[in-house]
Scaffold this active site. Structure first.
Site, PDB file in Angstrom:
ATOM      1  N   ARG A  19      -3.161  10.706   4.452  1.00 25.17           N
ATOM      2  CA  ARG A  19      -1.933  11.484   4.580  1.00 25.17           C
ATOM      3  C   ARG A  19      -1.061  11.426   3.325  1.00 25.17           C
ATOM      4  O   ARG A  19      -0.419  12.406   2.972  1.00 25.17           O
ATOM      5  CB  ARG A  19      -1.132  10.975   5.779  1.00 25.17           C
ATOM      6  CG  ARG A  19       0.208  11.679   5.885  1.00 25.17           C
ATOM      7  CD  ARG A  19       0.714  11.830   7.275  1.00 25.17           C
ATOM      8  NE  ARG A  19       1.875  12.723   7.252  1.00 25.17           N
ATOM      9  CZ  ARG A  19       1.825  14.032   7.422  1.00 25.17           C
ATOM     10  NH1 ARG A  19       0.666  14.600   7.633  1.00 25.17           N
ATOM     11  NH2 ARG A  19       2.915  14.762   7.378  1.00 25.17           N
ATOM     12  N   ARG A  26       1.538  14.486  12.442  1.00 24.57           N
ATOM     13  CA  ARG A  26       2.572  14.115  11.477  1.00 24.57           C
ATOM     14  C   ARG A  26       2.754  15.323  10.565  1.00 24.57           C
ATOM     15  O   ARG A  26       2.206  15.388   9.469  1.00 24.57           O
ATOM     16  CB  ARG A  26       2.150  12.853  10.709  1.00 24.57           C
ATOM     17  CG  ARG A  26       2.029  11.656  11.612  1.00 24.57           C
ATOM     18  CD  ARG A  26       1.881  10.370  10.859  1.00 24.57           C
ATOM     19  NE  ARG A  26       0.499  10.125  10.484  1.00 24.57           N
ATOM     20  CZ  ARG A  26       0.095   9.033   9.834  1.00 24.57           C
ATOM     21  NH1 ARG A  26       0.960   8.107   9.484  1.00 24.57           N
ATOM     22  NH2 ARG A  26      -1.167   8.859   9.534  1.00 24.57           N
ATOM     23  N   PRO A  27       3.491  16.315  11.044  1.00 24.75           N
ATOM     24  CA  PRO A  27       3.536  17.613  10.363  1.00 24.75           C
ATOM     25  C   PRO A  27       4.280  17.566   9.040  1.00 24.75           C
ATOM     26  O   PRO A  27       5.004  16.627   8.738  1.00 24.75           O
ATOM     27  CB  PRO A  27       4.264  18.507  11.371  1.00 24.75           C
ATOM     28  CG  PRO A  27       5.105  17.565  12.162  1.00 24.75           C
ATOM     29  CD  PRO A  27       4.316  16.307  12.267  1.00 24.75           C
ATOM     30  N   MET A  28       4.062  18.643   8.268  1.00 23.74           N
ATOM     31  CA  MET A  28       4.656  18.758   6.940  1.00 23.74           C
ATOM     32  C   MET A  28       5.972  19.521   6.953  1.00 23.74           C
ATOM     33  O   MET A  28       6.538  19.789   5.894  1.00 23.74           O
ATOM     34  CB  MET A  28       3.662  19.465   6.013  1.00 23.74           C
ATOM     35  CG  MET A  28       2.465  18.621   5.608  1.00 23.74           C
ATOM     36  SD  MET A  28       2.932  17.319   4.448  1.00 23.74           S
ATOM     37  CE  MET A  28       3.365  18.288   3.006  1.00 23.74           C
ATOM     38  N   ASP A  29       6.478  19.886   8.112  1.00 19.43           N
ATOM     39  CA  ASP A  29       7.639  20.776   8.147  1.00 19.43           C
ATOM     40  C   ASP A  29       8.865  20.182   7.466  1.00 19.43           C
ATOM     41  O   ASP A  29       9.626  20.902   6.800  1.00 19.43           O
ATOM     42  CB  ASP A  29       7.968  21.198   9.593  1.00 19.43           C
ATOM     43  CG  ASP A  29       8.158  20.028  10.539  1.00 19.43           C
ATOM     44  OD1 ASP A  29       7.808  18.893  10.158  1.00 19.43           O
ATOM     45  OD2 ASP A  29       8.644  20.244  11.659  1.00 19.43           O
ATOM     46  N   LEU A  30       9.072  18.871   7.586  1.00 23.00           N
ATOM     47  CA  LEU A  30      10.241  18.251   6.957  1.00 23.00           C
ATOM     48  C   LEU A  30      10.137  18.275   5.436  1.00 23.00           C
ATOM     49  O   LEU A  30      11.140  18.430   4.733  1.00 23.00           O
ATOM     50  CB  LEU A  30      10.426  16.823   7.453  1.00 23.00           C
ATOM     51  CG  LEU A  30      10.703  16.675   8.955  1.00 23.00           C
ATOM     52  CD1 LEU A  30      10.664  15.212   9.364  1.00 23.00           C
ATOM     53  CD2 LEU A  30      12.049  17.288   9.316  1.00 23.00           C
ATOM     54  N   LYS A  64       0.827  -1.207   0.000  1.00 28.31           N
ATOM     55  CA  LYS A  64       0.000   0.000   0.000  1.00 28.31           C
ATOM     56  C   LYS A  64       0.865   1.261   0.000  1.00 28.31           C
ATOM     57  O   LYS A  64       0.684   2.168  -0.827  1.00 28.31           O
ATOM     58  CB  LYS A  64      -0.913   0.012   1.238  1.00 28.31           C
ATOM     59  CG  LYS A  64      -1.678   1.327   1.430  1.00 28.31           C
ATOM     60  CD  LYS A  64      -2.500   1.310   2.698  1.00 28.31           C
ATOM     61  CE  LYS A  64      -1.723   1.745   3.914  1.00 28.31           C
ATOM     62  NZ  LYS A  64      -1.817   3.194   4.173  1.00 28.31           N
ATOM     63  N   ASN A  65       1.813   1.330   0.940  1.00 25.23           N
ATOM     64  CA  ASN A  65       2.605   2.548   1.076  1.00 25.23           C
ATOM     65  C   ASN A  65       3.517   2.789  -0.122  1.00 25.23           C
ATOM     66  O   ASN A  65       3.846   3.934  -0.442  1.00 25.23           O
ATOM     67  CB  ASN A  65       3.420   2.503   2.371  1.00 25.23           C
ATOM     68  CG  ASN A  65       2.540   2.641   3.606  1.00 25.23           C
ATOM     69  OD1 ASN A  65       1.414   3.125   3.523  1.00 25.23           O
ATOM     70  ND2 ASN A  65       3.037   2.202   4.744  1.00 25.23           N
ATOM     71  N   CYS A 118      -5.053   8.468   9.557  1.00 26.27           N
ATOM     72  CA  CYS A 118      -5.343   7.860  10.852  1.00 26.27           C
ATOM     73  C   CYS A 118      -5.045   8.833  11.992  1.00 26.27           C
ATOM     74  O   CYS A 118      -4.130   9.658  11.901  1.00 26.27           O
ATOM     75  CB  CYS A 118      -4.498   6.597  11.053  1.00 26.27           C
ATOM     76  SG  CYS A 118      -5.082   5.166  10.133  1.00 26.27           S
ATOM     77  N   ILE A 166       8.100   6.427  17.051  1.00 27.49           N
ATOM     78  CA  ILE A 166       7.817   7.076  15.772  1.00 27.49           C
ATOM     79  C   ILE A 166       6.632   8.020  15.871  1.00 27.49           C
ATOM     80  O   ILE A 166       6.713   9.198  15.524  1.00 27.49           O
ATOM     81  CB  ILE A 166       7.559   6.024  14.669  1.00 27.49           C
ATOM     82  CG1 ILE A 166       8.723   5.026  14.611  1.00 27.49           C
ATOM     83  CG2 ILE A 166       7.368   6.706  13.316  1.00 27.49           C
ATOM     84  CD1 ILE A 166      10.060   5.625  14.259  1.00 27.49           C
ATOM     85  N   ARG A 203      -8.556   0.263   4.305  1.00 25.10           N
ATOM     86  CA  ARG A 203      -7.524   1.164   3.806  1.00 25.10           C
ATOM     87  C   ARG A 203      -6.207   0.433   3.571  1.00 25.10           C
ATOM     88  O   ARG A 203      -5.389   0.902   2.771  1.00 25.10           O
ATOM     89  CB  ARG A 203      -7.297   2.327   4.790  1.00 25.10           C
ATOM     90  CG  ARG A 203      -8.472   3.286   4.929  1.00 25.10           C
ATOM     91  CD  ARG A 203      -8.105   4.483   5.806  1.00 25.10           C
ATOM     92  NE  ARG A 203      -6.827   5.028   5.390  1.00 25.10           N
ATOM     93  CZ  ARG A 203      -5.806   5.250   6.204  1.00 25.10           C
ATOM     94  NH1 ARG A 203      -5.904   4.978   7.484  1.00 25.10           N
ATOM     95  NH2 ARG A 203      -4.682   5.758   5.748  1.00 25.10           N
ATOM     96  N   ASP A 238       4.392   0.257  12.145  1.00 23.88           N
ATOM     97  CA  ASP A 238       3.140  -0.275  11.611  1.00 23.88           C
ATOM     98  C   ASP A 238       2.890  -1.734  11.988  1.00 23.88           C
ATOM     99  O   ASP A 238       1.864  -2.305  11.610  1.00 23.88           O
ATOM    100  CB  ASP A 238       3.106  -0.131  10.084  1.00 23.88           C
ATOM    101  CG  ASP A 238       2.732   1.272   9.641  1.00 23.88           C
ATOM    102  OD1 ASP A 238       2.284   2.067  10.491  1.00 23.88           O
ATOM    103  OD2 ASP A 238       2.880   1.579   8.446  1.00 23.88           O
TER     104      ASP A 238
END
Length: 422
Positions: free
Chosen positions: A94, A123-127, A22-23, A118, A330, A400, A308
């Site tokens: 995400r 799980r921020p977008m800063d990186l 999936k990922n 989820c 994580i 999902r 996971d």
């Protein structure tokens, strides 16, 4: 709303085919935005998240077709009509943020909503933003949307990430394929899904080296062309089904499995008293003898123990001999399955990012509620080993990330059925 009814039914035996990852597929699909030529993916998993990514790409004007019962995805981005990824789609998943790098690289602009997914912590977008800004992008957050532009195009640079984020690595690598000059990405994530992405991008004409290590070097090219690529085996589905005979007894062969995808996980199973052997078809898993032994787990970026698989491993530890400590490094807020397992008779104490599990002789069936994707399947595993019936509600999370879970477990002797909701 659908639920899944599981009845403890003893050992499981047989074979389970493992789907494409999936990922990996969710990362490969946005790669179509980098080229005008067609991109075809084979061995695609048939999941609701894939449908969500399909809808997102189509909203941008891409052509996406599902072939061969969904296992082949044919895409073309030769005539995109938009560079804006709307909240209504992005909020569902995400991985939607992975259109940001490709759109910015090819068109010099992109507007992407902050993502959802989820409820397992921030799980921020800063990186992602820091990496793209290092390549010359100008990014502003307005009204919940990232407005990105690179009027003169992206330019190669040396960038070291503060954390080895998988998603940020993927976004930056895709963007760098069309940047002018050379990009060196340090402290890059090393997951197999990133290696799979790079292999696909290389087929499309990208010049990339170092995938699978912490330093990836990308030499930008003027354009990418079309390709056909087979999605790598899903190591999380593989690990999940490896736990079925571990928790229930019996012997199962996971078709398409590879030890290289789950080495750290397999090592923990071995320490717990579970045999994992490679065969010419995949991996064969069985308990060595009797009750498994408690082992401690710390989640880490690949090649460490996968976050996971933490919820599923906790289900196994609930019936292990002894006490285990599971430390989640994580994501915060990723022990929401613990109270549900306690409803089944498990002994679990959670303090911040650490869960202490004292094994019991047997779990008891109970009505439980799934809180996220991996939690949902951990409750099913627990139900397979419990006395009596377990009803898992809110199983839309399951769709999902796991295709045909009921059919696959039924095929090895599990007593499990999906109950349609009102």
């Amino acid at each position: 709303m659908d639920s899944i009814l599981v009845t403890g039914n003893g050992p499981l035996n047989g074979q389970i085919p493992i789907a494409g990852a999936k990922n990996a597929c969710l990362t490969l699909m946005p790669a179509t935005l980098l080229s005008e030529d067609p991109l075809t993916l084979t061995n695609a998993p048939r999941l609701s998240d894939i449908k969500t990514m399909t809808a997102l790409l189509q909203s941008l004007g891409a052509e996406v077709s599902s072939l061969q019962d969904g296992q082949v995805i044919a895409m073309s981005s030769h005539n995109l009509t938009s560079q804006t990824a709307d909240y209504d789609i992005v909020r569902k998943m995400r991985a939607s943020n992975l259109v940001l790098g490709p759109l910015l690289a090819r068109f010099g602009q992109a507007v992407v909503s902050l993502p959802g997914g989820c409820a397992i912590g921030a799980r921020p977008m800063d990186l992602h933003v820091e990496g793209l800004e290092a390549l010359g992008a100008e990014i502003e957050l307005k009204d919940g949307y990232l407005h990105a532009k690179a009027p003169g195009g992206l330019k190669g640079a040396v960038h070291e990430m503060r954390f080895a984020s998988v998603g940020a690595t993927e976004n930056i690598v895709m963007a760098a394929t069309l940047a002018k000059g050379t990009t060196v990405l340090k402290n890059a994530a090393r997951e197999p899904e990133i290696v799979d992405l790079v292999e696909c991008l290389r087929k499309m004409g990208a010049q990339i080296a170092g995938e699978g290590t912490s330093t990836i070097e990308i030499q930008g090219v003027d354009r990418l062309h079309g390709a056909t690529h087979q999605v790598v085996t899903d190591r999380i589905e593989l690990g999940t089904y490896m736990l079925a005979p571990a928790i229930c007894g019996g012997e199962i062969e996971l078709l398409g499995g590879r030890m290289s995808l789950v080495e750290s996980f397999a090592a923990k199973l071995d320490a717990a008293g579970v045999s994992v052997e490679e065969t010419d078809k995949g991996l064969k898993v069985a308990r060595k003898n009797g009750r498994v032994t408690a082992v401690d787990v710390v989640t880490e970026p690949f090649p460490g123990f996968p976050t996971d698989l933490q919820a599923q491993m906790m289900a196994l530890m609930c019936t292990a001999e002894g006490t285990s400590v599971l430390e989640e490094r994580i994501f915060e807020n990723r022990f929401m399955h613990a109270p549900e397992l306690v409803r089944m008779g498990a002994q679990i104490e959670v303090h911040g990012g650490t869960a202490t599990v004292t094994g019991v002789e047997c779990l008891k069936g109970a009505p439980v509620m799934a809180t996220d994707l991996r939690a949902s399947v951990s409750l099913i595993l627990a139900g397979l080993a419990a006395e009596g019936e377990t009803t898992v509600s809110r199983v839309y999370h399951l769709d999902r990330g796991y295709e045909h879970v009921v059919r696959k477990l039924e095929g090895v002797g599990a007593k499990i059925e999906r109950i349609k909701g009102e």
